[in-house]
Design a protein around this motif. Sequence first.
Motif, short mmCIF file in Angstrom:
data_model
loop_
_atom_site.label_atom_id
_atom_site.label_comp_id
_atom_site.label_asym_id
_atom_site.label_seq_id
_atom_site.Cartn_x
_atom_site.Cartn_y
_atom_site.Cartn_z
N PRO A 113 -6.22 15.12 48.95
CA PRO A 113 -6.38 16.05 49.74
C PRO A 113 -5.14 17.13 51.34
CG PRO A 113 -7.07 14.29 51.44
CD PRO A 113 -6.48 13.84 50.12
N THR A 132 -13.50 9.74 43.64
CA THR A 132 -12.87 11.35 43.42
C THR A 132 -11.53 10.16 43.04
OG1 THR A 132 -14.75 12.02 45.95
CG2 THR A 132 -12.10 12.99 45.24
N LEU A 135 -8.65 17.30 43.56
CA LEU A 135 -9.41 17.81 42.90
C LEU A 135 -8.38 19.04 42.12
CD1 LEU A 135 -8.60 18.29 47.47
CD2 LEU A 135 -10.79 17.65 46.32
N GLU A 137 -8.64 23.31 42.09
CA GLU A 137 -8.87 24.43 43.03
C GLU A 137 -8.71 25.87 42.55
OE1 GLU A 137 -6.76 27.81 44.76
OE2 GLU A 137 -4.94 26.26 44.41
N PHE A 142 -11.95 24.65 46.86
CA PHE A 142 -11.37 22.68 46.07
C PHE A 142 -11.97 22.31 45.75
CE2 PHE A 142 -8.55 24.30 48.88
CZ PHE A 142 -6.88 23.90 47.87
N ASN A 143 -12.49 21.84 44.23
CA ASN A 143 -13.36 21.02 43.54
C ASN A 143 -12.98 19.93 43.71
OD1 ASN A 143 -15.64 23.61 43.49
ND2 ASN A 143 -13.72 23.96 42.70
N ALA A 144 -14.14 18.42 43.89
CA ALA A 144 -13.30 17.38 43.79
C ALA A 144 -13.93 16.66 42.39
CB ALA A 144 -14.75 16.55 45.05
#
Length: 178
Positions: A113, A132, A135, A137, A142-144
């Motif tokens: 993160p 998770t 990520l 981006e 930012f998309n998990a």
Amino acid sequence: MSLTPDDVKRILELVQNSAFDELRLEAGDLKLVVSKHGRIVDAGGAATAEARLAPTAAPPASAPASPVPAVAPAQAAPAAAAAAPKSPAGSSSDESNLIPIKSPIVGIFYISPEPEAPPYVETGAEIDEDSTVGLVEVMKVFNAVRSGVRGTVVRRLVGNSEFVEFGQPLFLVRPAER
């Protein structure tokens, strides 16, 4: 929505490094169309304008200047596969039952993160369907990436801050016994 010059540069870099020929982005009043090959086709199939994606960095002196990648996207995958580290002998049968965790979108993959934070998962980690694992981006969003599988992480296939394509395998997971 407004884009800074850095946002536009980032979009152009993402498109240039992707296998896609064209990107269309619409957000409110903003409409952005980028094409690698100079022909933009409208919804009806007619060419509407000439626009070319400029290279993001100067090519080496020995290479001809061209906004189009030197290797076609269809040819790039086998070349990348050939350059990938080979698995130890005999492990291919061990990997036949592994499940890939794939990127849900195009963008930059991050394993943690924050730059100094530990990775979401390490090789050997036990995960469940909602874990998770990283990520992706895109334009500072930012998309998990969720695992979608329960099991043990066997291998990470991409590096931190590496550009990834939609559907590109990120990890291999040995599914848990039921």
